[in-house]
Write a protein that holds these residues in place. Structure first.
Motif, mmCIF file in Angstrom:
data_model
loop_
_atom_site.group_PDB
_atom_site.id
_atom_site.type_symbol
_atom_site.label_atom_id
_atom_site.label_comp_id
_atom_site.label_asym_id
_atom_site.label_seq_id
_atom_site.Cartn_x
_atom_site.Cartn_y
_atom_site.Cartn_z
ATOM 1 N N GLN A 28 0.831 -1.188 0.000
ATOM 2 C CA GLN A 28 0.000 0.000 0.000
ATOM 3 C C GLN A 28 0.874 1.250 0.000
ATOM 4 O O GLN A 28 2.024 1.224 0.463
ATOM 5 C CB GLN A 28 -0.928 -0.009 1.204
ATOM 6 N N ILE A 29 0.313 2.333 -0.513
ATOM 7 C CA ILE A 29 1.060 3.587 -0.615
ATOM 8 C C ILE A 29 1.596 4.014 0.747
ATOM 9 O O ILE A 29 2.740 4.456 0.850
ATOM 10 C CB ILE A 29 0.189 4.695 -1.249
ATOM 11 N N LYS A 30 0.792 3.855 1.796
ATOM 12 C CA LYS A 30 1.248 4.293 3.116
ATOM 13 C C LYS A 30 2.462 3.488 3.587
ATOM 14 O O LYS A 30 3.338 4.022 4.254
ATOM 15 C CB LYS A 30 0.115 4.246 4.141
ATOM 16 N N ALA A 36 10.100 4.300 2.715
ATOM 17 C CA ALA A 36 11.029 5.059 1.875
ATOM 18 C C ALA A 36 11.142 6.528 2.275
ATOM 19 O O ALA A 36 11.912 7.266 1.693
ATOM 20 C CB ALA A 36 10.592 4.956 0.417
ATOM 21 N N ASN A 37 10.349 6.941 3.270
ATOM 22 C CA ASN A 37 10.357 8.326 3.725
ATOM 23 C C ASN A 37 10.043 9.302 2.584
ATOM 24 O O ASN A 37 10.767 10.258 2.342
ATOM 25 C CB ASN A 37 11.693 8.669 4.393
ATOM 26 N N ILE A 38 8.953 9.006 1.877
ATOM 27 C CA ILE A 38 8.485 9.827 0.760
ATOM 28 C C ILE A 38 7.096 10.348 1.124
ATOM 29 O O ILE A 38 6.249 9.559 1.547
ATOM 30 C CB ILE A 38 8.393 8.998 -0.544
ATOM 31 N N PRO A 39 6.846 11.645 0.966
ATOM 32 C CA PRO A 39 5.498 12.154 1.248
ATOM 33 C C PRO A 39 4.452 11.388 0.430
ATOM 34 O O PRO A 39 4.609 11.181 -0.772
ATOM 35 C CB PRO A 39 5.564 13.619 0.808
ATOM 36 N N GLN A 40 3.394 10.963 1.102
ATOM 37 C CA GLN A 40 2.404 10.078 0.491
ATOM 38 C C GLN A 40 1.731 10.692 -0.732
ATOM 39 O O GLN A 40 1.572 10.013 -1.751
ATOM 40 C CB GLN A 40 1.353 9.685 1.532
ATOM 41 N N LEU A 43 4.134 10.618 -3.588
ATOM 42 C CA LEU A 43 4.323 9.241 -4.014
ATOM 43 C C LEU A 43 3.189 8.787 -4.924
ATOM 44 O O LEU A 43 3.430 8.081 -5.908
ATOM 45 C CB LEU A 43 4.432 8.327 -2.789
ATOM 46 N N GLU A 44 1.969 9.202 -4.627
ATOM 47 C CA GLU A 44 0.825 8.851 -5.469
ATOM 48 C C GLU A 44 1.030 9.341 -6.905
ATOM 49 O O GLU A 44 0.743 8.628 -7.857
ATOM 50 C CB GLU A 44 -0.463 9.432 -4.891
ATOM 51 N N GLN A 45 1.537 10.555 -7.048
ATOM 52 C CA GLN A 45 1.806 11.111 -8.376
ATOM 53 C C GLN A 45 2.881 10.306 -9.106
ATOM 54 O O GLN A 45 2.757 10.018 -10.300
ATOM 55 C CB GLN A 45 2.254 12.567 -8.263
ATOM 56 N N LEU A 46 3.934 9.956 -8.385
ATOM 57 C CA LEU A 46 5.032 9.198 -8.991
ATOM 58 C C LEU A 46 4.572 7.808 -9.425
ATOM 59 O O LEU A 46 4.889 7.356 -10.531
ATOM 60 C CB LEU A 46 6.204 9.081 -8.012
ATOM 61 N N LEU A 47 3.816 7.136 -8.559
ATOM 62 C CA LEU A 47 3.342 5.798 -8.892
ATOM 63 C C LEU A 47 2.370 5.832 -10.066
ATOM 64 O O LEU A 47 2.336 4.900 -10.870
ATOM 65 C CB LEU A 47 2.706 5.139 -7.663
#
Length: 137
Positions: A28-30, A36-40, A43-47
């Motif tokens: 899951q994104i969370k 990975a210490n990436i703002p959620q 991360l949604e945009q990147l995925l």
């Protein structure tokens, strides 16, 4: 302009997290965000970009999340970075000097060769990191 922006670094980090996940269940994104210490929201945009590039698949539902679209051995770091960055650049525009333009073009091609490793091969760097940690203790 840096060769790899935060977008590329975070995206590669997320892909590496997915490659380490050995279970058949999606992450899951969370979980990815936390590991990975990436703002959620970023991360949604990147995925989303990585999904459109065919590098990850999204699974809907309560137990949904993301999985790699192919085996880690088949996903090349260069392809991840190009999917996120558009291209790997040394220079944003051409110069007025054709000799320097040839040099920058060759440098760009050599740089791409550096990133011609698979996600699975990044584990070699984990081994190197572990050795450095062990040596410094």
């Amino acid at each position: 302009m840096p060769l790899i922006s935060t977008k590329g670094a975070y995206g590669l980090t997320a892909m590496y997290e997915l490659s380490k996940h050995k279970e058949d269940t999606p992450l899951q994104i969370k979980e990815i965000s936390s590991n990975a210490n990436i703002p959620q929201n970023y991360l949604e945009q990147l995925l989303s970009k990585l999904r459109r590039a065919g590098l990850v698949e999204s699974i809907r539902g309560a137990k949904g999340g993301y999985i790699l679209a192919r085996k880690p051995e088949e996903i090349i770091v260069k392809d991840i970075l190009i999917a996120l960055e558009g291209d790997l650049k040394i220079l944003d525009k051409r110069t007025d000097n054709p000799v320097l333009n040839m040099f920058f073009l060759e440098a760009k091609e050599n740089m791409k060769k550096l990133f011609e490793i698979s996600l699975a091969q990044l584990n070699e760097y984990q081994d190197k990191y572990n050795q450095v940690l062990h040596y410094n203790i």
